[in-house]
Design a protein around this motif. Structure first.
Motif, PDB file in Angstrom:
ATOM      1  N   ARG A 227      -3.956   5.250  11.068  1.00  9.80           N
ATOM      2  CA  ARG A 227      -2.903   5.275  12.091  1.00  9.80           C
ATOM      3  C   ARG A 227      -1.685   4.555  11.544  1.00  9.80           C
ATOM      4  NH1 ARG A 227      -4.691   3.472  17.869  1.00  9.80           N
ATOM      5  NH2 ARG A 227      -2.630   4.364  18.205  1.00  9.80           N
ATOM      6  N   LEU A 228      -0.562   5.258  11.533  1.00 12.18           N
ATOM      7  CA  LEU A 228       0.695   4.668  11.110  1.00 12.18           C
ATOM      8  C   LEU A 228       1.761   5.019  12.130  1.00 12.18           C
ATOM      9  CD1 LEU A 228       0.827   5.578   7.301  1.00 12.18           C
ATOM     10  CD2 LEU A 228       0.439   3.318   8.272  1.00 12.18           C
ATOM     11  N   ASP A 229       2.697   4.099  12.336  1.00 15.65           N
ATOM     12  CA  ASP A 229       3.842   4.439  13.171  1.00 15.65           C
ATOM     13  C   ASP A 229       5.065   4.590  12.272  1.00 15.65           C
ATOM     14  OD1 ASP A 229       4.622   1.884  12.512  1.00 15.65           O
ATOM     15  OD2 ASP A 229       4.263   1.037  14.493  1.00 15.65           O
ATOM     16  N   GLY A 230       6.191   4.828  12.860  1.00 15.93           N
ATOM     17  CA  GLY A 230       7.401   5.093  12.082  1.00 15.93           C
ATOM     18  C   GLY A 230       7.886   3.948  11.235  1.00 15.93           C
ATOM     19  N   THR A 231       7.412   2.733  11.500  1.00 11.83           N
ATOM     20  CA  THR A 231       7.891   1.599  10.713  1.00 11.83           C
ATOM     21  C   THR A 231       7.472   1.696   9.247  1.00 11.83           C
ATOM     22  OG1 THR A 231       5.951   0.282  11.349  1.00 11.83           O
ATOM     23  CG2 THR A 231       7.952   0.017  12.677  1.00 11.83           C
ATOM     24  N   ALA A 232       6.466   2.506   8.939  1.00 12.86           N
ATOM     25  CA  ALA A 232       6.074   2.694   7.540  1.00 12.86           C
ATOM     26  C   ALA A 232       7.209   3.295   6.723  1.00 12.86           C
ATOM     27  CB  ALA A 232       4.834   3.577   7.459  1.00 12.86           C
ATOM     28  N   LEU A 233       8.099   4.043   7.382  1.00 12.99           N
ATOM     29  CA  LEU A 233       9.222   4.671   6.679  1.00 12.99           C
ATOM     30  C   LEU A 233      10.201   3.640   6.121  1.00 12.99           C
ATOM     31  CD1 LEU A 233       9.970   7.623   9.133  1.00 12.99           C
ATOM     32  CD2 LEU A 233       8.825   7.735   6.908  1.00 12.99           C
ATOM     33  N   ILE A 234      10.202   2.428   6.672  1.00 13.28           N
ATOM     34  CA  ILE A 234      11.103   1.377   6.203  1.00 13.28           C
ATOM     35  C   ILE A 234      10.848   1.055   4.731  1.00 13.28           C
ATOM     36  CG2 ILE A 234      11.634  -1.088   6.464  1.00 13.28           C
ATOM     37  CD1 ILE A 234      11.264  -0.709   9.478  1.00 13.28           C
ATOM     38  N   TRP A 235       9.629   1.265   4.270  1.00 14.10           N
ATOM     39  CA  TRP A 235       9.269   0.889   2.903  1.00 14.10           C
ATOM     40  C   TRP A 235       9.549   1.985   1.881  1.00 14.10           C
ATOM     41  CZ3 TRP A 235       8.716  -3.996   2.028  1.00 14.10           C
ATOM     42  CH2 TRP A 235       8.372  -4.832   3.087  1.00 14.10           C
ATOM     43  N   VAL A 236      10.006   3.171   2.320  1.00 14.94           N
ATOM     44  CA  VAL A 236      10.262   4.270   1.387  1.00 14.94           C
ATOM     45  C   VAL A 236      11.378   3.901   0.409  1.00 14.94           C
ATOM     46  CG1 VAL A 236      11.078   6.645   1.186  1.00 14.94           C
ATOM     47  CG2 VAL A 236       9.351   6.065   2.896  1.00 14.94           C
ATOM     48  N   TRP A 237      12.512   3.444   0.919  1.00 16.23           N
ATOM     49  CA  TRP A 237      13.641   3.136   0.039  1.00 16.23           C
ATOM     50  C   TRP A 237      13.332   1.981  -0.921  1.00 16.23           C
ATOM     51  CZ3 TRP A 237      17.231  -0.932  -0.467  1.00 16.23           C
ATOM     52  CH2 TRP A 237      18.317  -0.635  -1.291  1.00 16.23           C
ATOM     53  N   PRO A 238      12.784   0.852  -0.456  1.00 18.72           N
ATOM     54  CA  PRO A 238      12.449  -0.207  -1.421  1.00 18.72           C
ATOM     55  C   PRO A 238      11.455   0.269  -2.485  1.00 18.72           C
ATOM     56  CG  PRO A 238      12.407  -1.085   0.806  1.00 18.72           C
ATOM     57  CD  PRO A 238      12.573   0.393   0.935  1.00 18.72           C
ATOM     58  N   ALA A 239      10.484   1.106  -2.086  1.00 14.62           N
ATOM     59  CA  ALA A 239       9.527   1.627  -3.066  1.00 14.62           C
ATOM     60  C   ALA A 239      10.233   2.495  -4.099  1.00 14.62           C
ATOM     61  CB  ALA A 239       8.434   2.425  -2.359  1.00 14.62           C
ATOM     62  N   MET A 240      11.212   3.293  -3.650  1.00 14.91           N
ATOM     63  CA  MET A 240      11.975   4.120  -4.583  1.00 14.91           C
ATOM     64  C   MET A 240      12.734   3.254  -5.586  1.00 14.91           C
ATOM     65  SD  MET A 240      11.856   7.524  -4.101  1.00 14.91           S
ATOM     66  CE  MET A 240      13.420   8.099  -4.725  1.00 14.91           C
ATOM     67  N   VAL A 241      13.349   2.188  -5.114  1.00 13.97           N
ATOM     68  CA  VAL A 241      14.135   1.313  -5.990  1.00 13.97           C
ATOM     69  C   VAL A 241      13.233   0.656  -7.041  1.00 13.97           C
ATOM     70  CG1 VAL A 241      15.521  -0.801  -6.071  1.00 13.97           C
ATOM     71  CG2 VAL A 241      15.962   0.907  -4.306  1.00 13.97           C
ATOM     72  N   VAL A 242      12.086   0.117  -6.605  1.00 11.73           N
ATOM     73  CA  VAL A 242      11.179  -0.566  -7.532  1.00 11.73           C
ATOM     74  C   VAL A 242      10.591   0.418  -8.544  1.00 11.73           C
ATOM     75  CG1 VAL A 242       8.981  -1.800  -7.693  1.00 11.73           C
ATOM     76  CG2 VAL A 242      10.648  -2.437  -5.942  1.00 11.73           C
ATOM     77  N   LEU A 243      10.132   1.572  -8.060  1.00 14.05           N
ATOM     78  CA  LEU A 243       9.534   2.546  -8.969  1.00 14.05           C
ATOM     79  C   LEU A 243      10.567   3.148  -9.916  1.00 14.05           C
ATOM     80  CD1 LEU A 243       6.981   4.268  -6.584  1.00 14.05           C
ATOM     81  CD2 LEU A 243       6.481   2.776  -8.529  1.00 14.05           C
ATOM     82  N   HIS A 244      11.804   3.290  -9.455  1.00 14.37           N
ATOM     83  CA  HIS A 244      12.863   3.755 -10.357  1.00 14.37           C
ATOM     84  C   HIS A 244      13.068   2.762 -11.492  1.00 14.37           C
ATOM     85  CE1 HIS A 244      17.126   3.594 -11.654  1.00 14.37           C
ATOM     86  NE2 HIS A 244      16.899   4.863 -11.874  1.00 14.37           N
ATOM     87  N   ALA A 245      13.109   1.473 -11.158  1.00 16.45           N
ATOM     88  CA  ALA A 245      13.305   0.449 -12.189  1.00 16.45           C
ATOM     89  C   ALA A 245      12.156   0.456 -13.190  1.00 16.45           C
ATOM     90  CB  ALA A 245      13.448  -0.925 -11.545  1.00 16.45           C
ATOM     91  N   LEU A 246      10.925   0.557 -12.694  1.00 10.09           N
ATOM     92  CA  LEU A 246       9.767   0.588 -13.594  1.00 10.09           C
ATOM     93  C   LEU A 246       9.757   1.867 -14.425  1.00 10.09           C
ATOM     94  CD1 LEU A 246       7.021  -0.880 -11.244  1.00 10.09           C
ATOM     95  CD2 LEU A 246       8.166  -2.024 -13.153  1.00 10.09           C
ATOM     96  N   GLY A 247      10.083   3.011 -13.792  1.00  7.01           N
ATOM     97  CA  GLY A 247      10.123   4.274 -14.521  1.00  7.01           C
ATOM     98  C   GLY A 247      11.219   4.283 -15.577  1.00  7.01           C
ATOM     99  N   ARG A 248      12.359   3.675 -15.256  1.00  9.17           N
ATOM    100  CA  ARG A 248      13.451   3.594 -16.211  1.00  9.17           C
ATOM    101  C   ARG A 248      13.061   2.713 -17.392  1.00  9.17           C
ATOM    102  NH1 ARG A 248      16.298   0.827 -18.898  1.00  9.17           N
ATOM    103  NH2 ARG A 248      18.421   1.265 -19.481  1.00  9.17           N
ATOM    104  N   GLY A 249      12.356   1.632 -17.114  1.00 13.27           N
ATOM    105  CA  GLY A 249      11.878   0.768 -18.191  1.00 13.27           C
ATOM    106  C   GLY A 249      10.869   1.473 -19.078  1.00 13.27           C
TER     107      GLY A 249
END
Length: 199
Positions: free
Chosen positions: A100-122
């Protein structure tokens, strides 16, 4: 650090810190506002610093050479694929009533993108013969130590204010502390490793 990277640091950190402060101190007030317009304004307030951070990132990429742009594109592809797949899997699990998840899980999409972009770029930098250059600035202080310092700061704030913080604030600070510590650990592990070390 070249002038484009210095400009990026000046443009990135102030809105990023504003985002963290808004999420920590202002956003929890949404539940106490009765007006629909007031709730909407408070709910969307974090988007303003996000747009400024995104602008800084775009300007960094546009001001970089072709190799840097390629590494950023690879990082973005990795981040988009990973986050998109996780969101799809989460959607299926929610639809099947496994979790069960509510809409607040969407808040973590952008931070996850930023972190994974940095790791992928590295990772891409390493594949092209670099040494995870995003992990160390030319100014002498390795980025992983900067991340450790940020993680320690948020952890200290969390411990000192534990009783005064709401569950939302404790969760946000715990997530920030853990994310920064994990990022610092990964950067420290891979700092200076050569592509032939297991690329």
């Amino acid at each position: 650090m070249n002038p484009v990277q210095r400009r990026y640091m000046r443009e990135f950190w102030p809105p990023m810190l504003a985002y963290i402060l808004i999420m920590l101190l202002v956003w929890p007030l949404v539940d106490h506002v009765q007006s629909l317009w007031g709730r909407t304004a408070l709910a969307l307030l974090p988007i303003l610093p996000v747009l400024l951070v995104t602008r800084a990132m775009v300007r960094l990429v546009m001001g970089s050479d072709e190799l840097e742009q390629r590494m950023n594109l690879i990082g973005l592809a990795i981040a988009g694929t990973a986050v998109g797949t996780l969101c799809l899997a989460g959607g299926f699990l929610v639809a099947a009533k496994v979790i069960r998840l509510d809409g607040t899980a969407l808040i973590w999409v952008w931070p996850a993108m930023v972190v994974l972009h940095a790791l992928g770029r590295g990772w891409a930098a390493r594949r092209y013969g670099g040494d995870w250059t995003m992990a160390c600035s030319n100014d002498g202080l390795a980025r992983h130590w900067q991340l450790w310092a940020c993680a320690a700061s948020f952890g200290l704030i969390l411990l000192l204010g534990w009783g005064a913080f709401s569950d939302w604030q404790r969760g946000l600070l715990s997530g920030l502390t853990a994310s920064l510590a994990i990022g610092a650990l990964l950067l420290q592990i891979f700092r200076g490793r050569k592509p032939e070390d297991g690329a």
